[in-house]
Scaffold this active site. Structure first.
Site, PDB file in Angstrom:
ATOM      1  N   VAL A 276      -2.323  24.502   1.063  1.00 30.43           N
ATOM      2  CA  VAL A 276      -3.225  25.454   0.416  1.00 30.43           C
ATOM      3  C   VAL A 276      -4.018  24.783  -0.701  1.00 30.43           C
ATOM      4  O   VAL A 276      -5.021  25.295  -1.177  1.00 30.43           O
ATOM      5  CB  VAL A 276      -2.431  26.664  -0.132  1.00 30.43           C
ATOM      6  CG1 VAL A 276      -3.361  27.716  -0.744  1.00 30.43           C
ATOM      7  CG2 VAL A 276      -1.589  27.306   0.965  1.00 30.43           C
ATOM      8  N   THR A 277      -3.594  23.595  -1.102  1.00 31.97           N
ATOM      9  CA  THR A 277      -4.189  22.885  -2.233  1.00 31.97           C
ATOM     10  C   THR A 277      -5.627  22.436  -1.942  1.00 31.97           C
ATOM     11  O   THR A 277      -5.923  21.966  -0.837  1.00 31.97           O
ATOM     12  CB  THR A 277      -3.340  21.646  -2.578  1.00 31.97           C
ATOM     13  OG1 THR A 277      -1.994  22.066  -2.838  1.00 31.97           O
ATOM     14  CG2 THR A 277      -3.898  20.923  -3.796  1.00 31.97           C
TER      15      THR A 277
ATOM     16  N   HIS B 168     -13.598  24.297   3.842  1.00 35.27           N
ATOM     17  CA  HIS B 168     -13.338  25.327   2.837  1.00 35.27           C
ATOM     18  C   HIS B 168     -14.104  24.966   1.567  1.00 35.27           C
ATOM     19  O   HIS B 168     -13.556  24.415   0.610  1.00 35.27           O
ATOM     20  CB  HIS B 168     -11.838  25.396   2.559  1.00 35.27           C
ATOM     21  CG  HIS B 168     -11.445  26.497   1.627  1.00 35.27           C
ATOM     22  ND1 HIS B 168     -11.875  27.798   1.777  1.00 35.27           N
ATOM     23  CD2 HIS B 168     -10.652  26.491   0.517  1.00 35.27           C
ATOM     24  CE1 HIS B 168     -11.369  28.539   0.815  1.00 35.27           C
ATOM     25  NE2 HIS B 168     -10.628  27.767   0.027  1.00 35.27           N
TER      26      HIS B 168
ATOM     27  N   ALA C 158       5.231  26.125  -8.001  1.00 35.09           N
ATOM     28  CA  ALA C 158       5.684  27.430  -8.487  1.00 35.09           C
ATOM     29  C   ALA C 158       4.655  28.069  -9.417  1.00 35.09           C
ATOM     30  O   ALA C 158       5.011  28.769 -10.366  1.00 35.09           O
ATOM     31  CB  ALA C 158       7.030  27.289  -9.195  1.00 35.09           C
ATOM     32  N   GLY C 159       3.374  27.813  -9.135  1.00 32.03           N
ATOM     33  CA  GLY C 159       2.304  28.468  -9.877  1.00 32.03           C
ATOM     34  C   GLY C 159       2.094  29.871  -9.349  1.00 32.03           C
ATOM     35  O   GLY C 159       2.996  30.465  -8.729  1.00 32.03           O
TER      36      GLY C 159
END
Length: 315
Positions: free
Chosen positions: A117-118, A174, A9-10
């Site tokens: 996504v981390t 990435h 929840a960042g």
């Protein structure tokens, strides 16, 4: 309604929850280990629904069991970069977080479509797959869409042409070794090379744009000091999610599990994929130029070096 679980929840998780609530494509579960954080953000969001006449279920929790039987899960949990840090510097801390999340997915929602996504992205999604046991077609990493968007944006600024007219694709890991495909870059359908030949853009400018794309995340970290990018990663993840939930079958550059494609196996790395209702339905193999192939292989080597660290941490 389909169930969409957001873990973390960042900043990115919050933007995801907000945007998804406006799209109304599924009920939303927002989970964070910090007691009260996800609950508070979801309560605030829910109280905005009457203003915009939205009817959607949203729930915040610190209990990861709430992800049970999700249609899709987006993972943004983990520490963000600080100035001077590379994505790779996050590996040990974020691996530990992925281990807990992977075990929860295995227990509560093993058949969901998982988007990671981390960072460091490719190594984290590899770890998640091995810990969770999720089918390789049902787990992917968000990277190439964001990297391609940055490349498009920088080119549009340099050419002074609408970003809508610029088509391109960025493959590979990435990180700083990602590979913008100049041979597959066009402006309104016109190959980028034509703009070089007409001296509308120089090779030096393109080289600078490639470098800026590769370090695009770090540029934002350096400016914000205590945060990293969150608007663009969230939008990119939603494009992948919608392609799955709505069976759009979009062709998107995503971190996918290679099993011989592009000459590599047992590795997650950015390649063009088609995402539909069955997850990663197809990996598209492009004919890469010699320079792009060399760059892609080098990028895979960088990802492999991080995966080796994860393998040691798995023991």
């Amino acid at each position: 309604m389909k169930k969409i679980s957001l873990i973390g929840a960042g900043n990115i998780g919050t933007i995801l929850a907000y945007n998804l609530s406006r799209k109304q494509i599924g009920e939303i579960i927002l989970v964070d280990v910090v007691e009260g954080l996800a609950e508070g953000k979801c309560l605030d969001l829910a109280q905005s629904f009457p203003v915009e006449n939205l009817n959607i279920k949203i729930e915040g929790s610190s209990d990861i069991a709430k992800i049970e039987n999700s249609s899709a899960i987006i993972i943004t949990a983990g520490i963000a970069r600080k100035p001077g840090m590379s994505r790779d510097d996050l590996i040990e801390t974020n691996f530990s977080i992925m281990k807990d999340i992977g075990e929860a997915i295995k227990k509560y929602s093993p058949n969901s479509f998982v988007i990671c996504v981390t960072n460091p992205l490719d190594a984290m999604v590899w770890s998640l797959k091995h810990i969770s046991g999720v089918n390789s077609k049902m787990i992917t990493g968000m990277a190439g869409i964001l990297d391609s968007a940055r490349f498009r944006f920088f080119l549009s600024q340099e050419l002074n042409i609408s970003v809508e007219n610029i088509q391109t694709m960025v493959l590979g890991g990435h990180g700083d070794s990602m590979v913008p495909l100049l041979d597959y870059t066009s402006v309104g359908g016109i190959p980028l090379q034509n703009f070089i030949d007409e001296k509308k853009i120089s090779k030096e400018s393109i080289s600078d744009i490639v470098k800026r794309t590769r370090t695009g995340g770090g540029e934002i970290v350096a400016l914000m000091k205590n945060s990293s990018a969150f608007y663009s990663p969230a939008c990119s993840a939603i494009e992948m999610l919608e392609s799955f939930l709505l069976d759009q079958r979009k062709l998107l550059p995503c971190s996918a599990f290679l099993n011989g494609e592009y000459g590599h196996k047992e590795i997650f790395v950015g390649v063009p994929v088609i995402i539909g209702k069955n997850g990663i339905e197809e990996i598209i193999e492009l004919n890469l130029s010699d320079d792009s192939k060399i760059g892609f292989d080098k990028s895979v080597e960088s990802v492999n070096s991080l995966v080796k660290k994860c393998k040691k941490l798995l023991v």
